[in-house]
Design a protein around this motif. Sequence first.
Motif, PDB file in Angstrom:
ATOM      1  N   GLU A 180       0.866  -1.443  -0.011  1.00 14.52           N
ATOM      2  CA  GLU A 180      -0.152  -0.348  -0.230  1.00 14.52           C
ATOM      3  C   GLU A 180       0.776   1.275  -0.352  1.00 14.52           C
ATOM      4  OE1 GLU A 180      -0.125  -2.467   2.225  1.00 14.52           O
ATOM      5  OE2 GLU A 180      -2.730  -3.341   1.845  1.00 14.52           O
ATOM      6  N   ASP A 181       2.247   1.023   0.698  1.00 20.54           N
ATOM      7  CA  ASP A 181       2.998   2.230   0.595  1.00 20.54           C
ATOM      8  C   ASP A 181       3.302   3.008  -0.263  1.00 20.54           C
ATOM      9  OD1 ASP A 181       4.060   1.080   1.820  1.00 20.54           O
ATOM     10  OD2 ASP A 181       4.878   1.364   3.631  1.00 20.54           O
ATOM     11  N   GLY A 182       3.328   1.527  -0.917  1.00 21.30           N
ATOM     12  CA  GLY A 182       4.278   2.423  -2.908  1.00 21.30           C
ATOM     13  C   GLY A 182       5.621   1.428  -2.347  1.00 21.30           C
ATOM     14  N   THR A 183       6.378   1.377  -1.222  1.00 19.41           N
ATOM     15  CA  THR A 183       7.545   0.001  -1.026  1.00 19.41           C
ATOM     16  C   THR A 183       7.396  -1.262  -1.388  1.00 19.41           C
ATOM     17  OG1 THR A 183       7.114  -0.725   1.439  1.00 19.41           O
ATOM     18  CG2 THR A 183       7.921   0.888   0.903  1.00 19.41           C
ATOM     19  N   THR A 184       8.382  -2.137  -1.656  1.00 21.36           N
ATOM     20  CA  THR A 184       8.670  -3.352  -2.359  1.00 21.36           C
ATOM     21  C   THR A 184       8.326  -4.545  -1.136  1.00 21.36           C
ATOM     22  OG1 THR A 184      10.924  -3.346  -2.275  1.00 21.36           O
ATOM     23  CG2 THR A 184      10.146  -3.233  -4.337  1.00 21.36           C
ATOM     24  N   VAL A 185       8.330  -5.428  -1.024  1.00 20.85           N
ATOM     25  CA  VAL A 185       7.344  -6.415  -0.202  1.00 20.85           C
ATOM     26  C   VAL A 185       8.483  -6.156   0.857  1.00 20.85           C
ATOM     27  CG1 VAL A 185       5.934  -8.545   0.559  1.00 20.85           C
ATOM     28  CG2 VAL A 185       5.125  -6.810  -1.089  1.00 20.85           C
ATOM     29  N   CYS A 186       9.363  -6.653   0.038  1.00 27.65           N
ATOM     30  CA  CYS A 186      10.304  -7.491   1.720  1.00 27.65           C
ATOM     31  C   CYS A 186      11.367  -6.796   1.500  1.00 27.65           C
ATOM     32  CB  CYS A 186      11.069  -9.650   0.980  1.00 27.65           C
ATOM     33  SG  CYS A 186       9.466 -10.233   1.132  1.00 27.65           S
ATOM     34  N   ASP A 187      11.957  -6.258   0.742  1.00 29.14           N
ATOM     35  CA  ASP A 187      13.467  -5.245   0.786  1.00 29.14           C
ATOM     36  C   ASP A 187      12.776  -4.079   1.235  1.00 29.14           C
ATOM     37  OD1 ASP A 187      15.476  -7.128   0.216  1.00 29.14           O
ATOM     38  OD2 ASP A 187      15.394  -6.272  -1.828  1.00 29.14           O
ATOM     39  N   GLN A 214      20.687  -0.628   0.339  1.00 33.91           N
ATOM     40  CA  GLN A 214      22.202  -1.486  -0.440  1.00 33.91           C
ATOM     41  C   GLN A 214      21.905  -2.104  -0.755  1.00 33.91           C
ATOM     42  OE1 GLN A 214      24.322  -3.691   2.969  1.00 33.91           O
ATOM     43  NE2 GLN A 214      24.951  -1.047   4.354  1.00 33.91           N
ATOM     44  N   GLN A 215      20.202  -2.235  -1.506  1.00 33.70           N
ATOM     45  CA  GLN A 215      19.869  -2.775  -2.523  1.00 33.70           C
ATOM     46  C   GLN A 215      20.265  -4.408  -1.961  1.00 33.70           C
ATOM     47  OE1 GLN A 215      17.441  -1.190  -5.655  1.00 33.70           O
ATOM     48  NE2 GLN A 215      17.936  -0.094  -4.018  1.00 33.70           N
ATOM     49  N   ARG A 216      20.150  -4.989  -1.214  1.00 34.74           N
ATOM     50  CA  ARG A 216      20.449  -6.568  -0.872  1.00 34.74           C
ATOM     51  C   ARG A 216      19.117  -6.812   0.366  1.00 34.74           C
ATOM     52  NH1 ARG A 216      26.241  -7.047   1.226  1.00 34.74           N
ATOM     53  NH2 ARG A 216      26.456  -5.847   2.575  1.00 34.74           N
ATOM     54  N   SER A 217      18.983  -7.854   0.789  1.00 30.42           N
ATOM     55  CA  SER A 217      18.213  -8.595   1.495  1.00 30.42           C
ATOM     56  C   SER A 217      18.945  -8.625   2.682  1.00 30.42           C
ATOM     57  CB  SER A 217      17.204  -9.530   1.650  1.00 30.42           C
ATOM     58  OG  SER A 217      16.578  -9.255  -0.049  1.00 30.42           O
ATOM     59  N   VAL A 218      18.741  -8.014   3.954  1.00 31.45           N
ATOM     60  CA  VAL A 218      19.342  -8.726   4.904  1.00 31.45           C
ATOM     61  C   VAL A 218      18.572  -9.003   6.106  1.00 31.45           C
ATOM     62  CG1 VAL A 218      21.339  -7.031   4.353  1.00 31.45           C
ATOM     63  CG2 VAL A 218      19.171  -6.202   5.694  1.00 31.45           C
ATOM     64  N   ASN A 219      17.220  -9.074   6.158  1.00 38.39           N
ATOM     65  CA  ASN A 219      16.096  -9.840   6.989  1.00 38.39           C
ATOM     66  C   ASN A 219      15.678 -10.500   6.744  1.00 38.39           C
ATOM     67  OD1 ASN A 219      16.575  -7.461   8.793  1.00 38.39           O
ATOM     68  ND2 ASN A 219      15.873  -5.874   7.596  1.00 38.39           N
ATOM     69  N   LEU A 220      14.870 -11.324   7.277  1.00 35.48           N
ATOM     70  CA  LEU A 220      14.077 -12.692   7.282  1.00 35.48           C
ATOM     71  C   LEU A 220      12.175 -11.240   7.024  1.00 35.48           C
ATOM     72  CD1 LEU A 220      12.831 -15.495   7.502  1.00 35.48           C
ATOM     73  CD2 LEU A 220      11.828 -15.048   9.950  1.00 35.48           C
ATOM     74  N   CYS A 221      11.938 -11.432   6.157  1.00 32.33           N
ATOM     75  CA  CYS A 221      11.125 -11.385   5.784  1.00 32.33           C
ATOM     76  C   CYS A 221       9.813 -11.856   5.285  1.00 32.33           C
ATOM     77  CB  CYS A 221      10.845  -9.994   4.213  1.00 32.33           C
ATOM     78  SG  CYS A 221       9.543 -10.036   4.259  1.00 32.33           S
ATOM     79  N   VAL A 222       8.394 -12.011   6.163  1.00 33.45           N
ATOM     80  CA  VAL A 222       7.277 -13.290   5.804  1.00 33.45           C
ATOM     81  C   VAL A 222       6.496 -12.833   4.883  1.00 33.45           C
ATOM     82  CG1 VAL A 222       5.572 -14.001   6.719  1.00 33.45           C
ATOM     83  CG2 VAL A 222       7.852 -13.479   7.642  1.00 33.45           C
ATOM     84  N   ASP A 245      11.157 -15.155   2.784  1.00 32.25           N
ATOM     85  CA  ASP A 245      12.565 -14.925   2.324  1.00 32.25           C
ATOM     86  C   ASP A 245      13.741 -14.280   2.728  1.00 32.25           C
ATOM     87  OD1 ASP A 245      14.167 -14.265   0.187  1.00 32.25           O
ATOM     88  OD2 ASP A 245      13.185 -11.832   0.162  1.00 32.25           O
ATOM     89  N   THR A 246      14.437 -14.890   2.902  1.00 28.99           N
ATOM     90  CA  THR A 246      16.289 -15.165   3.692  1.00 28.99           C
ATOM     91  C   THR A 246      17.076 -14.279   2.729  1.00 28.99           C
ATOM     92  OG1 THR A 246      16.605 -16.932   2.944  1.00 28.99           O
ATOM     93  CG2 THR A 246      15.059 -17.559   4.814  1.00 28.99           C
ATOM     94  N   PRO A 247      17.598 -13.648   3.426  1.00 27.01           N
ATOM     95  CA  PRO A 247      19.003 -13.332   3.433  1.00 27.01           C
ATOM     96  C   PRO A 247      19.847 -14.177   2.352  1.00 27.01           C
ATOM     97  CG  PRO A 247      19.022 -12.601   5.153  1.00 27.01           C
ATOM     98  CD  PRO A 247      17.693 -13.650   5.080  1.00 27.01           C
ATOM     99  N   GLY A 248      20.961 -13.793   1.157  1.00 26.91           N
ATOM    100  CA  GLY A 248      21.363 -14.809   0.729  1.00 26.91           C
ATOM    101  C   GLY A 248      22.857 -14.527   1.169  1.00 26.91           C
ATOM    102  N   TYR A 249      23.508 -13.977   1.276  1.00 25.04           N
ATOM    103  CA  TYR A 249      24.737 -13.261   2.326  1.00 25.04           C
ATOM    104  C   TYR A 249      24.649 -14.892   3.433  1.00 25.04           C
ATOM    105  CZ  TYR A 249      28.792 -10.659   1.957  1.00 25.04           C
ATOM    106  OH  TYR A 249      30.533 -10.350   1.814  1.00 25.04           O
TER     107      TYR A 249
END
Length: 686
Positions: A36-43, A51-59, A73-77
Amino acid sequence: MVRNVVLVGHSGAGKTTLIEALLVATGTVPRTGRVEDGTTVCDFDEVEVRQQRSVNLCVAPVVHNGIKINFLDTPGYADFVGDLRAGLRAADAALFVVSAAEGVDGLTRMLWEECGLVGMPRAVIITKIDHPRANFDEVLASCQESFGDGVAPLYLPVDGIGLLGLLSQRFFEYGAGGRTEREPDSGQLDLIEQYRGDLIEGIIQESEDESLMDRYLSGEEIDTKVLIDDLEKAVARGTFHPVLAAAPGVGMLEILEIVTQGFPSPIEHPLPEITTTDGKPVTNITADPAGPLVAEVVKTTSDPYVGRISLVRVFSGTLHPDMVVHVSGHGMADRGHEDHDVDERVGSLSSPLGKTQRPFGKCVAGDICAIAKLTRAETGDTLSDKDNPLLMRAWDMPDPLLPVAIQAKSKADEDKLSQALARLVAEDPTLRLENNAETRQLVLWCMGEAHADVLLDRLSKRHGVEVEKVELRVPLRETFGGKVQGTGRNVKQTGGHGQYAVCHLEIEPLPSGGGLEFVDKIVGGVVPRQFIPSVEKGVRAQMERGVVAGYPMVDIRVTLYDGKAHSVDSSDMAFQIAGQLALKEAAAKVPTLLLEPVDQVSILVADEFVGAVMSDLSSRRGRVLGTEPVGTGRTLVKAEVPELEITRYAIDLRSMSHGTGTFHRTFLRYEPLPSHLADKLASDSA
């Protein structure tokens, strides 16, 4: 009906993009892939945005054919393995995401083995099939080689716009109007024929019907429905791992079908080990909404406006708003996480979609929810009925092995730093906070450089605390380089009550680990008996402060063999000071040695990197003690290495081993520091 599915794969494989495509395919979010607020769901985290990369667990929950699916969604680093393991704990099955343009990396192989050890059902999604460098066949072969038996494709990509179903023998084309189905052409039939036989044989090998293989080999056409039924059972058991293909807008329905029909529900997946809070096993608990409450905090975050938010997986029972629960956990006091054994009231429940929280009336066994303002519970803690407190076995978490020394930039920052660090520790079980009394440094033990950067970024942006990195000080020791004598004279007589104490000491070095050996050789009462312990106390106090470079002194024998006292002016304090003076005088007569801590290091690394690791250890003044194979193509290297040489080993080993090496270190002993390094330290401190 719920499914909990974690997405695992290296950074850049396309996990987050895949989740957003699944959200669009199920109508959970608009086709922009945004909430709703215009942001991507997980990042959505401020660090992820910058940083344009996932660093958190996201549901990201979706609904397909009446079944709720919680995608995690899990970080890949590797630095953010804490969130990755939280996702594995909260899930009942895993989707391993592999890029068609990049293939399988070492970390993904290790995680596959880890999931295999606990029997977690897995499927493989090969993403980016529309990429100019995509090579599906090559990456499929790499997956089969890396992941072992039971890995076979269910669908084959066609020009990045459609999929060939190997069991259904149909072509599914994706376009602006969605998915359409038709008969494959002759070329596509040849492609199906090339792969279909191996797939069917793989499914039949996993079938509980032992006659099926004989019927197939005799030429009988096995009914597709029978094959699909056996496939779904084998996937749920974790013995067969289908490979699917995906690109933006392509393959989403196929993924949803395997998740809802092949992956197990929470009731079918074994629960982690559960005990009473005093350690007695509890074995009769299942994923029953009517059973006793057993839930776990798998992730803790802090929101500057909402406060602490706890992401919770309910394994048994039902969680309601405003109920009082017991908080138990979690055995990581060495990392700054206190053990908990308290009651706490649950606030409102919500269903998280990224950072968006939607009100939730209750959370039943098998589902995941968010709880606001649980003030005591931290990541890894168990929530249970207050009248029947239980504890789930803690999930394994690797040791943070990169020390980063920090200090506040200003007095205002220093005042806020303690509270901000406490919040970071509550959120992140991979972080260890050390306030080193010896070096007087505040040290963050991190998983790697990226982890450290994210922590400092959050201190600044989220908590308003500015800190700076400083050079890490390794605690050294001093000792005497030879046998020597020293005299301490503390004689001050100024007319009133003065001080009078004289002691003669002989000091000699002891072997490593000898500590202090104090020997009393006073005869004739030249030092009264009541003051002999005072001399020892003074020696110990001076040893703690050091006598040359300011490091604690160790491994010496101190012999008190003579002295003088005064009937009026001698005192306990006078002889303490005399003992200190004698030690300092002796140190001025003989060379003193600096001692450095040496660690025992165990390094687990792929066989192909053993040579590089051993060569590197030699360059760090390390002594390799031996190697031993541990199966699955890996070797354990054991060595003794000075601490000064491995402060950044977590970073260097990852680089040498392409992200697959791990190590463990324990303090072993102190050894003399080479003279050229001791001289350098002396000049640096001058």
